[in-house]
Motif scaffolding. Structure first.
Motif, PDB file in Angstrom:
ATOM      1  N   GLY A  71     -50.040 105.732  72.135  1.00 52.22           N
ATOM      2  CA  GLY A  71     -49.265 106.360  73.202  1.00 52.22           C
ATOM      3  C   GLY A  71     -47.803 105.995  73.194  1.00 52.22           C
ATOM      4  O   GLY A  71     -47.149 106.027  74.239  1.00 52.22           O
ATOM      5  N   ALA A  72     -47.275 105.641  72.025  1.00 54.29           N
ATOM      6  CA  ALA A  72     -45.887 105.199  71.950  1.00 54.29           C
ATOM      7  C   ALA A  72     -44.936 106.382  71.984  1.00 54.29           C
ATOM      8  O   ALA A  72     -45.266 107.490  71.567  1.00 54.29           O
TER       9      ALA A  72
ATOM     10  N   GLN B 205     -55.514 101.770  60.339  1.00 51.89           N
ATOM     11  CA  GLN B 205     -54.547 102.841  60.151  1.00 51.89           C
ATOM     12  C   GLN B 205     -55.214 104.173  60.435  1.00 51.89           C
ATOM     13  O   GLN B 205     -56.294 104.469  59.909  1.00 51.89           O
ATOM     14  N   VAL B 206     -54.567 104.970  61.282  1.00 50.45           N
ATOM     15  CA  VAL B 206     -55.111 106.261  61.683  1.00 50.45           C
ATOM     16  C   VAL B 206     -54.047 107.332  61.455  1.00 50.45           C
ATOM     17  O   VAL B 206     -52.853 107.041  61.371  1.00 50.45           O
ATOM     18  N   GLN B 207     -54.512 108.580  61.368  1.00 54.45           N
ATOM     19  CA  GLN B 207     -53.586 109.693  61.119  1.00 54.45           C
ATOM     20  C   GLN B 207     -53.148 110.319  62.430  1.00 54.45           C
ATOM     21  O   GLN B 207     -53.474 111.453  62.750  1.00 54.45           O
ATOM     22  N   GLU B 208     -52.377 109.544  63.168  1.00 51.37           N
ATOM     23  CA  GLU B 208     -51.892 109.989  64.465  1.00 51.37           C
ATOM     24  C   GLU B 208     -50.375 109.981  64.503  1.00 51.37           C
ATOM     25  O   GLU B 208     -49.772 109.877  65.575  1.00 51.37           O
ATOM     26  N   GLY B 209     -49.763 110.086  63.346  1.00 50.66           N
ATOM     27  CA  GLY B 209     -48.310 110.022  63.279  1.00 50.66           C
ATOM     28  C   GLY B 209     -47.666 111.336  62.900  1.00 50.66           C
ATOM     29  O   GLY B 209     -48.174 112.078  62.072  1.00 50.66           O
TER      30      GLY B 209
ATOM     31  N   SER C 130     -49.393 111.625  59.110  1.00 53.75           N
ATOM     32  CA  SER C 130     -48.916 110.346  58.597  1.00 53.75           C
ATOM     33  C   SER C 130     -49.776 109.213  59.141  1.00 53.75           C
ATOM     34  O   SER C 130     -50.287 109.280  60.265  1.00 53.75           O
ATOM     35  N   LEU C 131     -49.932 108.170  58.342  1.00 51.02           N
ATOM     36  CA  LEU C 131     -50.692 107.007  58.775  1.00 51.02           C
ATOM     37  C   LEU C 131     -49.840 106.136  59.693  1.00 51.02           C
ATOM     38  O   LEU C 131     -48.680 105.848  59.401  1.00 51.02           O
ATOM     39  N   VAL C 132     -50.423 105.717  60.797  1.00 53.04           N
ATOM     40  CA  VAL C 132     -49.797 104.761  61.701  1.00 53.04           C
ATOM     41  C   VAL C 132     -50.833 103.701  62.038  1.00 53.04           C
ATOM     42  O   VAL C 132     -52.038 103.906  61.885  1.00 53.04           O
ATOM     43  N   THR C 133     -50.369 102.557  62.489  1.00 54.14           N
ATOM     44  CA  THR C 133     -51.255 101.435  62.743  1.00 54.14           C
ATOM     45  C   THR C 133     -51.739 101.433  64.178  1.00 54.14           C
ATOM     46  O   THR C 133     -50.942 101.536  65.115  1.00 54.14           O
ATOM     47  N   ASN C 134     -53.036 101.329  64.336  1.00 53.37           N
ATOM     48  CA  ASN C 134     -53.678 101.192  65.650  1.00 53.37           C
ATOM     49  C   ASN C 134     -54.388  99.852  65.660  1.00 53.37           C
ATOM     50  O   ASN C 134     -55.560  99.743  65.320  1.00 53.37           O
ATOM     51  N   GLY C 135     -53.630  98.806  66.013  1.00 52.70           N
ATOM     52  CA  GLY C 135     -54.187  97.462  65.899  1.00 52.70           C
ATOM     53  C   GLY C 135     -54.328  97.107  64.438  1.00 52.70           C
ATOM     54  O   GLY C 135     -53.368  97.134  63.680  1.00 52.70           O
ATOM     55  N   ALA C 136     -55.556  96.785  64.000  1.00 52.30           N
ATOM     56  CA  ALA C 136     -55.792  96.395  62.615  1.00 52.30           C
ATOM     57  C   ALA C 136     -56.156  97.577  61.734  1.00 52.30           C
ATOM     58  O   ALA C 136     -56.430  97.401  60.546  1.00 52.30           O
TER      59      ALA C 136
END
Length: 222
Positions: free
Chosen positions: A116-117, A74-78, A66-72
Motif C-alpha cells: 500500500g505504499a 517478491q510479488v508482482q505488484e509493482g 515488476s517485482l517488488v518486495t513484500n516482507g521476505a
C-alpha cells in the motif's frame, strides 16, 4: 528517422516489450513476464568538422508486472514509470585513437501496491550514470594490437520504502586485443580493474558489486 543535408537526423521510436522473469512466488506460481512500453525521440548529428557523431534523446518507459518486495517475498505488484534523457558522443581523434563518452539521467518511480505504499523513487535505478572509454590501435608499432580503458560512474540509489541509501561508485575497466593470421583475434577484458569492493544496490536486501572479472576469448571472423 529523417536524414537532413546538414548531418542532423531527427528520429522517433515506439517499442513494446516483454521480459520473462525466472522464479516463482510464495505460492509456487510462475511469475508473469514483465511488460513495457517505450517512447523515444532524439537527434543524431554527424558534423563535418569531426570524424564522429553526437546523439541526444529523451525517453519515457512504462512497465507493469515488476517485482517488488513484500516482507521476505517478491510479488508482482509493482508499476514503474521512467522519464529521462541520454547524451552520447563518439570521436575518432586520429586514425588510431577513438573516444566515447555517455551520460544518462533517469527519473524512475514505482508503486508497491503489495504494501500500500505511495509512489516512490524506484530502487536499483540510479538517476545519474556516466561513462568514458578510449581505444588506441597500435597500427604502426605493433599492427593488430588494440588497447582500451574506461571508467563507469553510477550515481546513488535509494530504497525509500525501507530507508536504504546506496552511495555512488565508479569502476575502471580495460581491454586488450590482438588480430593475427588475418581472421583470428585474441582478446582480454578486465572489469573492475582495481577490484574495488562496493555495495551496488539495495532492495530490501543489499547486493555487493561485481568483483574483478577477467575474461579471455579467441574469435574467428569469416
Amino acid at each position: 528517422m529523417y536524414l537532413m543535408n546538414n548531418g542532423i537526423s531527427p528520429y522517433i521510436s515506439y517499442t513494446e516489450s516483454f521480459q520473462p522473469i525466472v522464479g516463482t512466488d510464495a505460492n509456487g506460481a510462475l511469475y508473469k513476464p514483465r511488460e513495457g512500453k517505450q517512447l523515444e525521440a532524439g537527434i543524431k548529428y554527424a558534423p563535418d568538422s569531426i570524424d564522429g557523431y553526437l546523439n541526444a534523446s529523451v525517453y519515457q518507459i512504462e512497465e507493469k508486472n515488476s517485482l517488488v518486495t513484500n516482507g521476505a517475498f517478491q510479488v508482482q505488484e509493482g508499476e514503474r514509470n521512467t522519464d529521462g534523457f541520454e547524451l552520447e558522443g563518439v570521436a575518432y581523434l586520429t586514425s588510431s585513437f577513438q573516444v566515447t563518452a555517455a551520460y544518462t539521467y533517469s527519473d524512475s518511480t514505482t508503486q508497491n501496491r503489495a504494501i500500500g505504499a505511495d509512489t516512490v523513487r524506484a530502487t536499483l535505478v540510479p538517476r545519474h550514470m556516466a561513462s568514458a572509454w578510449f581505444d588506441y590501435v597500435f597500427s604502426q608499432a605493433v599492427p593488430g594490437l588494440k588497447f582500451g580503458a574506461g571508467v563507469r560512474f553510477v550515481g546513488e540509489t535509494k530504497d525509500e520504502t525501507y530507508g536504504y541509501e546506496v552511495p555512488s561508485y565508479s569502476v575502471v575497466d580495460a581491454m586488450a586485443s590482438y588480430d593475427f593470421a588475418q581472421s583470428w583475434r585474441v582478446q582480454l577484458n578486465v572489469n573492475n580493474l582495481a577490484d574495488k569492493e562496493y555495495v551496488a544496490s539495495c532492495d530490501y536486501w543489499c547486493y555487493y558489486g561485481e568483483a574483478r572479472r577477467v575474461t579471455a576469448s579467441l574469435n574467428y571472423r569469416w
